[in-house]
Design a protein around this motif. Structure first.
Motif, short mmCIF file in Angstrom:
data_model
loop_
_atom_site.label_atom_id
_atom_site.label_comp_id
_atom_site.label_asym_id
_atom_site.label_seq_id
_atom_site.Cartn_x
_atom_site.Cartn_y
_atom_site.Cartn_z
N GLY A 185 -12.87 -27.72 -29.71
CA GLY A 185 -12.78 -28.86 -29.55
C GLY A 185 -13.95 -29.06 -30.51
O GLY A 185 -14.56 -29.47 -31.14
N LEU A 186 -15.41 -27.50 -30.02
CA LEU A 186 -16.31 -27.70 -30.85
C LEU A 186 -15.70 -26.99 -32.86
O LEU A 186 -16.66 -27.29 -33.78
CB LEU A 186 -17.59 -27.33 -30.23
CG LEU A 186 -18.15 -27.95 -29.44
CD1 LEU A 186 -18.70 -26.67 -28.48
CD2 LEU A 186 -18.06 -29.04 -29.61
N LEU A 187 -15.22 -25.70 -32.36
CA LEU A 187 -14.81 -25.08 -33.56
C LEU A 187 -13.58 -25.30 -34.07
O LEU A 187 -13.32 -24.73 -35.42
CB LEU A 187 -15.34 -23.75 -33.55
CG LEU A 187 -16.50 -23.27 -33.10
CD1 LEU A 187 -16.57 -21.65 -32.71
CD2 LEU A 187 -17.82 -23.84 -34.26
N GLY A 188 -12.67 -25.85 -33.86
CA GLY A 188 -11.05 -25.98 -34.35
C GLY A 188 -10.55 -25.75 -34.96
O GLY A 188 -9.48 -24.78 -35.79
N LEU A 189 -11.33 -23.82 -34.11
CA LEU A 189 -10.11 -22.97 -34.33
C LEU A 189 -8.78 -22.30 -32.85
O LEU A 189 -9.37 -22.97 -32.04
CB LEU A 189 -10.98 -21.49 -33.80
CG LEU A 189 -12.01 -21.49 -35.11
CD1 LEU A 189 -13.34 -20.29 -34.38
CD2 LEU A 189 -11.93 -21.41 -35.78
N ALA A 240 -22.98 -23.32 -28.22
CA ALA A 240 -22.58 -25.39 -27.83
C ALA A 240 -23.48 -26.48 -29.15
O ALA A 240 -22.99 -27.15 -29.56
CB ALA A 240 -22.92 -25.53 -26.89
N VAL A 241 -24.46 -25.47 -28.82
CA VAL A 241 -25.55 -26.30 -29.41
C VAL A 241 -25.08 -27.00 -30.78
O VAL A 241 -25.09 -28.07 -31.53
CB VAL A 241 -27.15 -26.92 -29.27
CG1 VAL A 241 -27.91 -27.15 -30.06
CG2 VAL A 241 -26.94 -27.27 -27.92
N VAL A 242 -25.26 -25.54 -31.64
CA VAL A 242 -25.09 -25.38 -32.94
C VAL A 242 -23.58 -25.01 -33.21
O VAL A 242 -23.97 -24.88 -35.04
CB VAL A 242 -26.36 -24.28 -33.37
CG1 VAL A 242 -27.82 -24.92 -33.07
CG2 VAL A 242 -26.17 -23.26 -33.35
N ALA A 243 -22.42 -25.39 -32.61
CA ALA A 243 -21.34 -24.94 -33.22
C ALA A 243 -21.31 -23.17 -33.63
O ALA A 243 -20.50 -23.66 -34.51
CB ALA A 243 -20.98 -25.92 -34.15
N SER A 244 -22.22 -22.85 -33.22
CA SER A 244 -22.05 -21.09 -33.87
C SER A 244 -21.32 -19.96 -32.94
O SER A 244 -21.01 -20.04 -31.69
CB SER A 244 -23.66 -20.30 -33.81
OG SER A 244 -23.08 -19.40 -33.80
N VAL A 311 -20.52 -31.57 -25.98
CA VAL A 311 -21.33 -30.31 -26.11
C VAL A 311 -22.45 -30.37 -24.42
O VAL A 311 -22.79 -29.35 -24.05
CB VAL A 311 -22.52 -30.36 -27.34
CG1 VAL A 311 -23.67 -30.18 -26.89
CG2 VAL A 311 -21.61 -30.26 -28.21
N ALA A 312 -22.53 -31.83 -24.09
CA ALA A 312 -23.05 -32.14 -23.00
C ALA A 312 -22.81 -31.02 -21.42
O ALA A 312 -23.28 -30.16 -21.03
CB ALA A 312 -23.29 -33.33 -22.79
N VAL A 313 -21.55 -31.24 -21.64
CA VAL A 313 -20.52 -30.98 -20.98
C VAL A 313 -21.07 -28.78 -21.20
O VAL A 313 -21.46 -28.27 -19.20
CB VAL A 313 -19.14 -30.35 -20.91
CG1 VAL A 313 -19.02 -30.08 -19.09
CG2 VAL A 313 -18.78 -32.56 -20.75
#
Length: 335
Positions: A185-189, A240-244, A311-313
Motif C-alpha cells: 500500500g505505501l511502497l508499491g512492493l 510509515a510516515v516517511v514511507a521508508s 498511514v493513520a492506521v
C-alpha cells in the motif's frame, strides 16, 4: 485458540508424549489437505485443522520441555530459552521459507507442504523415543474444558504474565497484519520474498534477543524489553510516515527483540508458579491469551483500513501496541 481451550490441558492427564504424537498426526493431515486441495474452501479447512494441531501442541510441548529440563537438571532459564526460541523461531522461519518457495519453486502451493509432511513424520518417530514425564492416573477425572489452574499465591503473577503475553502477541499480530499493507500500500512492493522477510526479522530478533539476555535478572530483562519495544514501534510508525522500508524493517527487528525478551519472562513466570501436575493447563491458558492478542489486531487493522488512511492506521496501531507492552511489562515488574 479453540483447541487450546478444549484440549490444551489434556496432556496433564493423558501424558505429554501421547498428546504430542496426536497433534503431529493432526498437522500431517492438514499438510496432506494443503497438497490435495488448492481452492479457497480446501485452504480454509486445511488451515482450521492445522490450527487445531498447533493449539494442542504448543502448551504440551512447552510443558514437556520444562519437565525434561528439570529431570536433566538444566537451569530453568535454559529451558525457557529453548521453548520460546522454538516457538518464535518457527513462526519466523515459516514466512521466510514460504517467500523463498514462492519466489523460486515451480510449484509453490505444493512444495512446502510436502516438505513439512516429511518433517512431521520424522518428528513423530523421534518423539516416540522421548521419555514420558507424566504418570497416567488409573482413575481419570471427568473431562472439562480449559481453565486457569494456578495456586492462589501465584495468581497475581500469572495474570501479570498473561497480560504481558497478550501484549507481546498483539505486537506480533500487528506487525504481521501491517507488513503486507506497508509493502504494497505505501511502497508499491509486491515481492513474495520481502513479504516473508519482514516477519522473519521480527521473530528471529525476538528469538536471538532471548539468547543474549538469558543471564540477566528478570527485572532488567523486563526493563530492556519495554525500552526496545517502544523504540522499535516508534521506528515502525516513523517508517510509515516517511514511507521508508529501512525504518520499517529496523523498527520491526528492535521491537521484536524487546517483546521476545518479555515473552520469555512471561513463560518462565507461569512455569514457576504453576503446580507440576497442572503445568500444561497453566501454559495452555497463557498461549490461549497470547493467541487472542495475535488474532485481534489483524481484524482491527482490516476494519480500520476501510475507514481511515493507511498511514493513520499504521501509526495508531503501533502507538496502541507500545502502550499495551508498557502497561503489561510494568505489571510484571510490580509482581
Amino acid at each position: 485458540m479453540l483447541s487450546l481451550y478444549l484440549a490444551g490441558h489434556v496432556s496433564d492427564r493423558l501424558g505429554r508424549r501421547r498428546v504430542i504424537l496426536g497433534s503431529l498426526l493432526v498437522n500431517l493431515l492438514a499438510a496432506l489437505l494443503f497438497v490435495a486441495r488448492n481452492d479457497v474452501v480446501g485452504l480454509i479447512v486445511a488451515r482450521f485443522i492445522s490450527g487445531l494441531g498447533i493449539g494442542i501442541l504448543t502448551a504440551t510441548a512447552t510443558a514437556h520441555l520444562s519437565e525434561l529440563g528439570a529431570a536433566a537438571r538444566h537451569a530453568t532459564s535454559r529451558v525457557a530459552l529453548v521453548s520460546t526460541f522454538a516457538n518464535l523461531g518457527g513462526i519466523g522461519l515459516g514466512p521466510l521459507i514460504g517467500g523463498l518457495i514462492a519466489t523460486w519453486s515451480t510449484r509453490p502451493l505444493v512444495t512446502p507442504y510436502v516438505a513439512f509432511a516429511i518433517l512431521l513424520v520424522v518428528e513423530g518417530i523421534l518423539v516416540a523415543f522421548v521419555p514420558e514425564t507424566v504418570e497416567r492416573r488409573e482413575r481419570r477425572p471427568a473431562y472439562r474444558p480449559q481453565r486457569v489452574a494456578v495456586p492462589a499465591a501465584g495468581r497475581g503473577a500469572f495474570w501479570a504474565a498473561a497480560a504481558a503475553a497478550f501484549g507481546v502477541f498483539a505486537v506480533f499480530g500487528t506487525f504481521m497484519g501491517l507488513s503486507s499493507t506497508f509493502l504494497v500500500g505505501l511502497l508499491g512492493l509486491h515481492s513474495h520474498l520481502l513479504a516473508g522477510l519482514a516477519p522473519f526479522v521480527v521473530f528471529m530478533a525476538a528469538a536471538l534477543a532471548q539468547s543474549v539476555t538469558v543471564r540477566l535478572g528478570t527485572r532488567p530483562q523486563i526493563g530492556y524489553a519495554i525500552a526496545l519495544a517502544a523504540l522499535g514501534l516508534a521506528s515502525i510508525g516513523a517508517g510509515a510516515v516517511v514511507a521508508s522500508l529501512a525504518l520499517f524493517l529496523i523498527g520491526g527487528g528492535v521491537a521484536g527483540a524487546g517483546i521476545g525478551i518479555l515473552f520469555r519472562a512471561a513463560l518462565g513466570t507461569v512455569a514457576a508458579v504453576a503446580d507440576a501436575e497442572r503445568r500444561g493447563e497453566a501454559l495452555a491458558g497463557i498461549f490461549l491469551i497470547a493467541y487472542a492478542g495475535m488474532t485481534v489486531p489483524p481484524l482491527l487493522t482490516a476494519a480500520a483500513l476501510r475507514v481511515w488512511p493507511t498511514v493513520a492506521v499504521l501509526v495508531g496501531l503501533v502507538t496502541l501496541a507500545a502502550l499495551l507492552v508498557a502497561v503489561s511489562g510494568s505489571r510484571m515488574l510490580r509482581r
